[in-house]
Design a protein around this motif. Structure first.
Motif, PDB file in Angstrom:
ATOM      1  N   ALA A 550     -61.231 -29.506 -45.005  1.00  0.00           N
ATOM      2  CA  ALA A 550     -60.757 -29.252 -46.360  1.00  0.00           C
ATOM      3  C   ALA A 550     -61.614 -28.146 -46.968  1.00  0.00           C
ATOM      4  O   ALA A 550     -62.808 -28.064 -46.714  1.00  0.00           O
ATOM      5  CB  ALA A 550     -60.872 -30.519 -47.194  1.00  0.00           C
ATOM      6  N   ASP A 551     -60.998 -27.242 -47.740  1.00  0.00           N
ATOM      7  CA  ASP A 551     -61.784 -26.149 -48.307  1.00  0.00           C
ATOM      8  C   ASP A 551     -61.980 -26.311 -49.809  1.00  0.00           C
ATOM      9  O   ASP A 551     -62.584 -25.464 -50.440  1.00  0.00           O
ATOM     10  CB  ASP A 551     -61.118 -24.800 -48.013  1.00  0.00           C
ATOM     11  N   GLU A 552     -61.479 -27.399 -50.385  1.00  0.00           N
ATOM     12  CA  GLU A 552     -61.659 -27.574 -51.817  1.00  0.00           C
ATOM     13  C   GLU A 552     -61.661 -29.056 -52.147  1.00  0.00           C
ATOM     14  O   GLU A 552     -60.903 -29.846 -51.578  1.00  0.00           O
ATOM     15  CB  GLU A 552     -60.542 -26.867 -52.597  1.00  0.00           C
ATOM     16  N   VAL A 553     -62.540 -29.420 -53.079  1.00  0.00           N
ATOM     17  CA  VAL A 553     -62.578 -30.785 -53.570  1.00  0.00           C
ATOM     18  C   VAL A 553     -62.506 -30.727 -55.093  1.00  0.00           C
ATOM     19  O   VAL A 553     -63.193 -29.933 -55.727  1.00  0.00           O
ATOM     20  CB  VAL A 553     -63.855 -31.530 -53.102  1.00  0.00           C
ATOM     21  N   GLU A 554     -61.629 -31.513 -55.669  1.00  0.00           N
ATOM     22  CA  GLU A 554     -61.458 -31.549 -57.123  1.00  0.00           C
ATOM     23  C   GLU A 554     -61.694 -32.970 -57.607  1.00  0.00           C
ATOM     24  O   GLU A 554     -61.008 -33.899 -57.183  1.00  0.00           O
ATOM     25  CB  GLU A 554     -60.053 -31.087 -57.511  1.00  0.00           C
ATOM     26  N   THR A 555     -62.671 -33.133 -58.497  1.00  0.00           N
ATOM     27  CA  THR A 555     -62.919 -34.464 -59.042  1.00  0.00           C
ATOM     28  C   THR A 555     -61.862 -34.818 -60.076  1.00  0.00           C
ATOM     29  O   THR A 555     -61.397 -33.970 -60.833  1.00  0.00           O
ATOM     30  CB  THR A 555     -64.312 -34.547 -59.685  1.00  0.00           C
ATOM     31  N   VAL A 556     -61.467 -36.054 -60.092  1.00  0.00           N
ATOM     32  CA  VAL A 556     -60.552 -36.588 -61.100  1.00  0.00           C
ATOM     33  C   VAL A 556     -61.345 -37.379 -62.140  1.00  0.00           C
ATOM     34  O   VAL A 556     -61.088 -37.293 -63.332  1.00  0.00           O
ATOM     35  CB  VAL A 556     -59.481 -37.473 -60.438  1.00  0.00           C
ATOM     36  N   VAL A 557     -62.306 -38.165 -61.655  1.00  0.00           N
ATOM     37  CA  VAL A 557     -63.272 -38.854 -62.500  1.00  0.00           C
ATOM     38  C   VAL A 557     -64.635 -38.673 -61.844  1.00  0.00           C
ATOM     39  O   VAL A 557     -64.794 -39.024 -60.664  1.00  0.00           O
ATOM     40  CB  VAL A 557     -62.958 -40.354 -62.648  1.00  0.00           C
ATOM     41  N   PRO A 558     -65.615 -38.106 -62.534  1.00  0.00           N
ATOM     42  CA  PRO A 558     -65.622 -37.623 -63.917  1.00  0.00           C
ATOM     43  C   PRO A 558     -64.598 -36.505 -64.165  1.00  0.00           C
ATOM     44  O   PRO A 558     -64.313 -35.714 -63.284  1.00  0.00           O
ATOM     45  CB  PRO A 558     -67.056 -37.072 -64.081  1.00  0.00           C
ATOM     46  N   LEU A 559     -64.104 -36.492 -65.406  1.00  0.00           N
ATOM     47  CA  LEU A 559     -63.071 -35.533 -65.772  1.00  0.00           C
ATOM     48  C   LEU A 559     -63.611 -34.115 -65.729  1.00  0.00           C
ATOM     49  O   LEU A 559     -64.712 -33.848 -66.207  1.00  0.00           O
ATOM     50  CB  LEU A 559     -62.539 -35.835 -67.176  1.00  0.00           C
ATOM     51  N   PRO A 560     -62.843 -33.184 -65.148  1.00  0.00           N
ATOM     52  CA  PRO A 560     -63.273 -31.777 -65.142  1.00  0.00           C
ATOM     53  C   PRO A 560     -63.461 -31.268 -66.568  1.00  0.00           C
ATOM     54  O   PRO A 560     -62.690 -31.595 -67.467  1.00  0.00           O
ATOM     55  CB  PRO A 560     -62.110 -31.060 -64.447  1.00  0.00           C
ATOM     56  N   GLY A 561     -64.518 -30.513 -66.790  1.00  0.00           N
ATOM     57  CA  GLY A 561     -64.769 -29.915 -68.097  1.00  0.00           C
ATOM     58  C   GLY A 561     -65.500 -30.817 -69.058  1.00  0.00           C
ATOM     59  O   GLY A 561     -65.893 -30.387 -70.147  1.00  0.00           O
ATOM     60  N   THR A 562     -65.678 -32.090 -68.703  1.00  0.00           N
ATOM     61  CA  THR A 562     -66.402 -33.029 -69.566  1.00  0.00           C
ATOM     62  C   THR A 562     -67.803 -33.224 -69.008  1.00  0.00           C
ATOM     63  O   THR A 562     -67.982 -33.828 -67.951  1.00  0.00           O
ATOM     64  CB  THR A 562     -65.671 -34.382 -69.641  1.00  0.00           C
ATOM     65  N   SER A 563     -68.785 -32.700 -69.733  1.00  0.00           N
ATOM     66  CA  SER A 563     -70.151 -32.780 -69.234  1.00  0.00           C
ATOM     67  C   SER A 563     -71.121 -32.938 -70.399  1.00  0.00           C
ATOM     68  O   SER A 563     -71.079 -32.140 -71.343  1.00  0.00           O
ATOM     69  CB  SER A 563     -70.493 -31.532 -68.426  1.00  0.00           C
ATOM     70  N   PRO A 564     -71.973 -33.945 -70.400  1.00  0.00           N
ATOM     71  CA  PRO A 564     -71.998 -35.008 -69.403  1.00  0.00           C
ATOM     72  C   PRO A 564     -70.856 -36.004 -69.634  1.00  0.00           C
ATOM     73  O   PRO A 564     -70.482 -36.265 -70.776  1.00  0.00           O
ATOM     74  CB  PRO A 564     -73.364 -35.659 -69.619  1.00  0.00           C
ATOM     75  N   PHE A 565     -70.339 -36.561 -68.554  1.00  0.00           N
ATOM     76  CA  PHE A 565     -69.225 -37.497 -68.637  1.00  0.00           C
ATOM     77  C   PHE A 565     -69.748 -38.887 -69.022  1.00  0.00           C
ATOM     78  O   PHE A 565     -70.748 -39.344 -68.459  1.00  0.00           O
ATOM     79  CB  PHE A 565     -68.500 -37.563 -67.290  1.00  0.00           C
ATOM     80  N   PRO A 566     -69.109 -39.578 -69.986  1.00  0.00           N
ATOM     81  CA  PRO A 566     -69.600 -40.905 -70.385  1.00  0.00           C
ATOM     82  C   PRO A 566     -69.026 -42.024 -69.512  1.00  0.00           C
ATOM     83  O   PRO A 566     -67.819 -42.082 -69.269  1.00  0.00           O
ATOM     84  CB  PRO A 566     -69.092 -41.033 -71.827  1.00  0.00           C
ATOM     85  N   TYR A 567     -69.896 -42.897 -69.056  1.00  0.00           N
ATOM     86  CA  TYR A 567     -69.478 -44.124 -68.374  1.00  0.00           C
ATOM     87  C   TYR A 567     -69.814 -45.312 -69.276  1.00  0.00           C
ATOM     88  O   TYR A 567     -70.847 -45.320 -69.963  1.00  0.00           O
ATOM     89  CB  TYR A 567     -70.220 -44.298 -67.049  1.00  0.00           C
ATOM     90  N   VAL A 568     -68.959 -46.330 -69.246  1.00  0.00           N
ATOM     91  CA  VAL A 568     -69.215 -47.539 -70.029  1.00  0.00           C
ATOM     92  C   VAL A 568     -70.286 -48.358 -69.316  1.00  0.00           C
ATOM     93  O   VAL A 568     -70.172 -48.646 -68.117  1.00  0.00           O
ATOM     94  CB  VAL A 568     -67.930 -48.370 -70.208  1.00  0.00           C
ATOM     95  N   GLY A 583     -56.411 -23.724 -47.587  1.00  0.00           N
ATOM     96  CA  GLY A 583     -55.508 -22.670 -48.040  1.00  0.00           C
ATOM     97  C   GLY A 583     -54.286 -23.143 -48.780  1.00  0.00           C
ATOM     98  O   GLY A 583     -53.340 -22.369 -48.979  1.00  0.00           O
ATOM     99  N   THR A 584     -54.279 -24.418 -49.227  1.00  0.00           N
ATOM    100  CA  THR A 584     -53.107 -24.942 -49.937  1.00  0.00           C
ATOM    101  C   THR A 584     -53.551 -25.712 -51.166  1.00  0.00           C
ATOM    102  O   THR A 584     -54.738 -25.913 -51.409  1.00  0.00           O
ATOM    103  CB  THR A 584     -52.281 -25.888 -49.041  1.00  0.00           C
ATOM    104  N   GLU A 585     -52.559 -26.167 -51.953  1.00  0.00           N
ATOM    105  CA  GLU A 585     -52.796 -27.064 -53.080  1.00  0.00           C
ATOM    106  C   GLU A 585     -52.303 -28.464 -52.743  1.00  0.00           C
ATOM    107  O   GLU A 585     -52.038 -29.269 -53.627  1.00  0.00           O
ATOM    108  CB  GLU A 585     -52.064 -26.539 -54.328  1.00  0.00           C
ATOM    109  N   ILE A 586     -52.167 -28.739 -51.451  1.00  0.00           N
ATOM    110  CA  ILE A 586     -51.598 -30.005 -50.993  1.00  0.00           C
ATOM    111  C   ILE A 586     -52.721 -30.986 -50.666  1.00  0.00           C
ATOM    112  O   ILE A 586     -53.652 -30.664 -49.917  1.00  0.00           O
ATOM    113  CB  ILE A 586     -50.711 -29.780 -49.750  1.00  0.00           C
ATOM    114  N   THR A 587     -52.625 -32.186 -51.209  1.00  0.00           N
ATOM    115  CA  THR A 587     -53.605 -33.232 -50.927  1.00  0.00           C
ATOM    116  C   THR A 587     -53.512 -33.660 -49.469  1.00  0.00           C
ATOM    117  O   THR A 587     -52.414 -33.816 -48.927  1.00  0.00           O
ATOM    118  CB  THR A 587     -53.369 -34.455 -51.834  1.00  0.00           C
ATOM    119  N   ASP A 588     -54.677 -33.840 -48.831  1.00  0.00           N
ATOM    120  CA  ASP A 588     -54.715 -34.258 -47.437  1.00  0.00           C
ATOM    121  C   ASP A 588     -55.188 -35.707 -47.362  1.00  0.00           C
ATOM    122  O   ASP A 588     -56.380 -35.994 -47.490  1.00  0.00           O
ATOM    123  CB  ASP A 588     -55.669 -33.353 -46.645  1.00  0.00           C
TER     124      ASP A 588
END
Length: 682
Positions: A550-568, A583-588
């Motif tokens: 895989a050439d890319e990893v995208e986090t879902v939680v913590p939310l992108p752009g939220t820093s620092p992310f709050p946890y309960v 080379g794709t946007e397809i989840t593997d």
């Protein structure tokens, strides 16, 4: 009457307790072998073959082989600390346990038609197999498994006598031996082929006797009127004359053993029985032991427990009383911390015995395709060949396969398994750890110590990857960023290895300069883990994965752009990310399968790692959710402080994997629900 009965019972209890206390005070702890103990074999035609046991120059006890009118000669320890003694003219090898108790005979076939072949020396290879050199009769070297079952016989060329004194090189196949001549001879056990002598120029002594190979490939030889130090090409580097060691008696230097310090050796006089410890560099005499042998007796051999060999090193450590008792065993090459072959093991555990416990750590060295230049059975190349099953400890590949750690089964039946990390002279190292003193409330001598036990291991080199790859379906080499600790449970022989580590390699490691364990060795490349048993373990690396990362990893939680992310603070902490195909946007959904792996780590505000914990009854590995198309795991909030608005309560989350080049880094805080709703936890 009731009061009288109670009084009698009370008095009886006091007397019983007093008796028990008195009895306990008289109990002598069992004598147990320790690193540095010196063993001297003696005997004669009018006495029994015996072994004198010394510690710090003082005689502790004498072990009796039970063989009358015999000479005790060569000796060796197995990985468990049992002592084996060749009894020269009795055609026998006698075995003692670590406490000095005689266990009986070992092996067979040491005579022909009732005439002894005079077994004189013995050694063990990295797989626990024994080799016995014989001075007379057939002159053969006999090979046995660890139980004493006969495996093979070898017939190297002899000189003036037989295969008297033997040692085994690091490749575990080249036998060095002396035949009471003037050469150090060599024989290839793997091909049953005679090799050239180590030294082309004859030695000057009358008879070459005991010899030892050092870690740099040089050889020390007891050569009657001198000890000779030959380099790896057979040239004389240094000579230690008997007349300098003992000018008045001109001793016949017969025996030889290396000291665990790596800088000195022991030798002994055949006739007078005196034993000396000598500094290799200077030739200075460091210790002298007089054995007191009588007329008609001879010294037959010297052995130091913990002697460094080409197959193993043994170090004893003491763990004192305490919940986090810790000690480090350093396995040094040439007594040099910075030597690339040096390594160390740090052990931390809960010791409830007020006196602490003594622990014996043996590092066993096994050939790899790098150290040997070959692949195949008993070479730890990451393949268990052709459905082979482990019959001893030599082939760790098959031990791993037997434990279920198989990445791929190839068409020819070979099984691809984790590759043992080659960090000691390019050899694999596996460790055996046992107790060496009786701790009745914890463990019996020689058995597993019940954990939990935490280990850290360090080594000095990041060796080149193996090229070409022995695995046709895999790219060359193995993945050094995913070192793993495997533990073989001593009480579960059918499932040789158990995988007990959850955090593998710290993702903060810098492969150029090593990881953050400076207390072990300078420049370490290290890892750590938790095992449930205290016995055998090995560091191993995953083979390089096939193409298709895989050439890319995208986090879902913590939310992108939220820093620092709050946890309960009171809830499990979700970590979820998406892996996309190259080379794709397809989840593997199949990306995270063996041999690929993903690690998660957390750091405090200063960058110090905080071991992750998992909520009770939650999965401890990443799982793929087909509906959300994400990989996820839950972490426990327990190790982290509640946010108070200061920077030191901001933590770093790292997700690392061989699937992507750099770890993904996110900041997070731990907050109450009220802090989050009132926007006091940005």
């Amino acid at each position: 009457m009731k009061r009288f009965t109670e009084a009698v019972c009370l008095i009886a209890m006091v007397l019983v307790l007093a008796g028990l206390s008195a009895g306990q005070s008289e109990v002598t702890p069992p004598l147990v072998v320790q690193t540095g103990d010196v063993f001297v074999a003696i005997g004669g035609l009018e006495s029994e073959g015996q072994v004198q046991w010394y510690r710090n120059g003082a005689l502790l006890t004498t072990l009796d082989t039970g063989q009358a009118n015999t000479f005790a000669a060569g000796m060796a320890f197995d990985a468990a600390g049992n002592l084996y003694v060749t009894v020269f003219n009795a055609a026998n090898v006698i075995r003692f346990d670590r406490n000095g108790n005689r266990l009986g005979s070992f092996g067979s076939g040491y005579s022909v038609d009732g005439i002894s072949n005079d077994p004189e020396s013995i050694l063990f290879d990295s797989g626990g197999n024994a080799y016995v050199g014989q001075a007379d009769g057939t002159h053969q070297v006999r090979k046995f498994d660890s139980s004493g079952n006969f495996l093979a016989a070898f017939s190297p060329k002899t000189e003036d006598r037989g295969t008297d004194w033997i040692d085994l090189a690091a490749d575990q196949k080249t036998l060095y031996y002396a035949s009471e001549g003037t050469h150090v001879k060599r024989f290839d056990l793997s091909t049953n082929t005679q090799l050239s002598d180590l030294n082309s120029i004859p030695l000057l002594g009358a008879f070459a006797y005991a010899l030892r190979i050092l870690n740099d490939g040089s050889v020390l030889v007891a050569d009657t009127d001198r000890v000779v130090h030959l380099n790896s090409s057979g040239a004389v580097m240094q000579t230690y004359l008997a007349s300098d060691i003992e000018p008045e008696t001109a001793p016949a230097l017969f025996a030889l053993s290396l000291d665990p310090d790596g800088t000195s050796f022991w030798t002994g006089d055949l006739n007078a029985g005196t034993v000396w410890k000598i500094d290799i560099a200077s030739g200075a005499i460091l210790t002298t032991i007089g054995t007191g042998i009588t007329t008609g007796q001879n010294l037959g051999g010297v052995l130091v427990f913990g002697e460094p060999t080409q197959t193993k090193q043994t170090v004893s450590i003491h763990l004192g009383f305490g919940a986090t008792s810790s000690a480090t065993a350093a396995f040094l090459t040439n007594n040099d911390l910075t030597n690339p072959a040096s390594h160390a093991m740090s052990v931390t555990t809960n010791v409830t015995n007020p006196n602490g416990i003594d622990v014996l750590i043996t590092a066993n060295y096994v050939p790899t395709e790098i150290s040997s230049g070959t692949t195949g059975k008993n070479i730890n190349d990451g393949i268990c060949e052709g459905g082979q099953r482990p019959t001893n400890d030599a082939d760790l590949d098959c031990r791993l396969a037997a434990g279920g750690f198989v990445y791929q089964t190839l068409p020819n039946g070979d099984q691809v398994v984790p590759h043992c990390s080659p960090y000691h002279n390019n050899m694999c190292v596996w460790y055996r750890v046992t107790t060496t003193s009786l701790a009745a409330d914890q463990v019996s001598t020689g058995y597993d110590y019940i954990g939990p036990v935490y280990e850290k291991m360090g080594w000095n080199t990041n060796l080149l990857l193996a090229t070409p790859s022995p695995n046709p379906e895999y790219a060359p080499g193995w993945n050094n960023q995913n070192a793993r600790l495997y533990d073989r449970h001593g009480d579960d022989p059918l499932n040789f290895f158990k995988f007990d580590v959850t955090d593998y390699y710290s993702v903060t490691c810098d492969l150029a300069s090593g990881c953050a364990f400076p207390e072990l060795l300078p420049g370490d490349q290290s890892g750590g883990g938790h095992t449930t048993r205290f016995n055998d373990f090995v560091w191993a690396d995953a083979p390089n994965p096939p193409t298709g990362k895989a050439d890319e990893v995208e986090t879902v939680v913590p939310l992108p752009g939220t820093s620092p992310f709050p946890y309960v603070s009171t809830a499990p902490m979700l970590v979820a990310f998406e892996l996309e195909r190259v080379g794709t946007e397809i989840t593997d959904p199949s990306a995270l399968t063996k041999p690929h792996s993903v690690n998660v780590a957390t750091l405090d505000a200063t960058g110090v790692p905080i071991p992750v914990q998992f909520p009770l009854r939650f999965p401890q590995t990443f799982t793929f959710n087909p509906f959300l198309k994400v990989y996820y795991i839950f972490l426990s909030p327990a190790p982290y402080k509640l946010s108070d608005g200061t920077p030191n309560t901001v933590y770093t989350l790292q997700i690392g994997s061989d699937l992507f080049a750099q770890p993904v880094t996110k900041k997070f805080k731990l907050c109450t629900v009220s802090q989050i709703l009132n926007r006091k936890c940005p």
